[in-house]
Design an enzyme around this catalytic site. Structure first.
Site, PDB file in Angstrom:
ATOM      1  N   SER A 149      40.008  54.834  47.742  1.00 52.78           N
ATOM      2  CA  SER A 149      40.012  54.036  46.517  1.00 52.78           C
ATOM      3  C   SER A 149      38.602  53.828  45.992  1.00 52.78           C
ATOM      4  CB  SER A 149      40.631  52.674  46.851  1.00 52.78           C
ATOM      5  OG  SER A 149      40.415  51.771  45.806  1.00 52.78           O
ATOM      6  N   TYR A 206      40.778  44.802  51.637  1.00 49.62           N
ATOM      7  CA  TYR A 206      41.463  46.062  51.335  1.00 49.62           C
ATOM      8  C   TYR A 206      40.462  47.212  51.279  1.00 49.62           C
ATOM      9  CZ  TYR A 206      43.587  49.665  48.407  1.00 49.62           C
ATOM     10  OH  TYR A 206      44.006  50.866  47.898  1.00 49.62           O
ATOM     11  N   LYS A 211      39.864  50.749  53.725  1.00 49.00           N
ATOM     12  CA  LYS A 211      39.740  52.130  53.241  1.00 49.00           C
ATOM     13  C   LYS A 211      38.428  52.748  53.731  1.00 49.00           C
ATOM     14  CE  LYS A 211      43.559  52.556  51.006  1.00 49.00           C
ATOM     15  NZ  LYS A 211      44.565  53.523  51.432  1.00 49.00           N
TER      16      LYS A 211
END
Ligand code: NAD
Ligand code: UFG
Length: 335
Positions: free
Chosen positions: A124, A148, A152
């Site tokens: 991302s 989050y 990643k």
């Protein structure tokens, strides 16, 4: 090629499944249905004309993964499965590390055991964090500002270490910017549970009368019109980026991280105006204060994707809005 899509019934995975099936690949799906519906399989059958083998299960289930990889003679994995809410990741970090990082480690162990060493990972733009310059290129420092994003980044680091430990691995991390839109047929699209956090699904629900108005989170940023700017990309363009990454993996081994965006920043107001053209009405809206944790603007430098993948986003903002609205109308008609 025989390709396993983890999380293949989700938003991006299902669209990618249609593109890969079109290219003649044999697509197999594992999904635990945490954020998707089994009926999507029927839509995939209608779109592709093929029955895609489906396993309801979790990527953390190592014996199941090994069995699927062996029995389906998988040659490559695209790892979409994961949790993606920034807000939930802040309140439940262990769940996010367990699923996103733990799930990836289990998958890699299974792949290593069966000697399958081709992987595309859904990363991302969040891995970059506050922009030190724009557009973000792939060499931009990686300092994610939420849990989050850190899940990643940790997976990207594991993948880089793995590829250094064994040069048979071929790994591509695709750093998605803001995917929106839907398949042209309107049968698959983005279907968040509960009240959406993201702009496009929220707009769709205002337009279909599920929500009374759009909240615009800040109109006082130092941007073209004061609202946040993002690099929205049509999910079908993103899906085609995966097909291009497969071709790259057949040409080279090692580790690559590649941005998938359009390179064009679009403001909240610009997106709202394009969406209003799709629905031919105005969207009721209220300007609120800034949403905590939001960056004012970011967008992708897309030269690496163009050079290595020979890929560029083709579809414009209007196509993104038209297809999102088409899907929203289809699901409201059946609910
Ligand atoms: P999604 O939630 O629609 O799809 C993810 C799928 O994975 C769902 O079907 C879910 O049921 C499944 N899943 C989750 N955990 C699982 C597990 N442990 N085992 C098996 N299946 C599991 O999300 P999406 O928008 O399609 O995103 C796909 C990937 O791309 C995710 O990894 C996400 O973090 C990443 N990504 C998404 C965006 C975005 O804006 N949509 C942006 C950047 C990156
Ligand atoms: N926005 C509104 N109103 C809303 C929702 C969003 O004004 O109801 C604004 C936001 O403030 C921001 C823009 O619209 O300026 C885009 O917001 P989104 O929530 O749609 O998307 P984000 O860029 O915040 O984040 C998304 C995903 C992340 C992912 C990231 C990748 O939520 O998981 O894109 O770039 F990592």
């Amino acid at each position: 090629m025989n390709i396993l899509l983890t999380g293949g019934l989700g938003f991006i995975g299902s669209h990618t499944a249609t593109v890969l099936a079109d290219y003649g690949h044999h697509v197999v799906i594992i999904d635990n249905l945490y954020n998707s519906q089994k009926e999507t399989l029927n839509s995939l059958r209608s779109i592709t004309g093929k029955v895609l083998p489906f396993y309801e299960g979790d990527v953390r289930d190592l014996p199941l993964l090994k069995r699927i990889l062996k029995e389906e003679q998988i040659e490559c994995v695209i790892h979409f499965a994961g949790l993606k809410s920034v807000a939930q990741s802040q309140t439940n970090p262990l769940e996010y590390f367990d699923n996103n990082v733990g799930g990836s480690i289990a998958l890699l162990e299974a792949m290593q055991a069966i000697n399958i060493k081709k992987l595309i990972f859904s990363s991302s733009a969040t891995v970059y964090g506050a922009p030190q310059y724009l557009p973000y290129d792939e060499a931009h420092p990686l300092q994610p500002i939420n849990v989050y994003g850190r899940t990643k980044l940790q997976v990207e680091e594991i993948l880089q270490d793995l590829s250094q430990s064994d040069d048979a691995w071929s790994i591509v991390c695709l750093r998605y910017f803001n995917p929106i839109g839907a398949h042209n047929c309107g049968l698959i699209g983005e279907r968040p549970q509960g009240i959406p956090n993201n702009l496009m699904p929220y707009l769709c629900q205002v337009a279909s009368g599920q929500l009374p108005h759009l909240n615009i989170f800040g109109d006082d940023y130092d941007t073209k019109d004061g609202t946040g700017e993002r690099d929205y990309i049509h999910v079908m363009d993103l899906a085609e980026g995966h097909a291009a990454a497969l071709a790259l993996m057949n040409r080279q081994t090692g580790f690559e991280a590649i941005n998938l965006g359009t390179g064009n920043p679009v403001s909240v107001y610009e997106l709202v105006h394009a969406f209003e053209r799709s629905i031919q009405r105005t969207i009721p809206r209220i300007v609120q204060k800034r949403r905590s944790g939001d960056l004012p603007i970011y967008y992708a430098k897309v030269d690496k994707a163009s050079r290595l993948l020979n890929w560029r986003a083709q579809r414009d903002l209007q196509a993104m809005c038209d297809s999102s609205w088409k899907y929203e109308q289809k699901i409201r008609a059946v609910l």
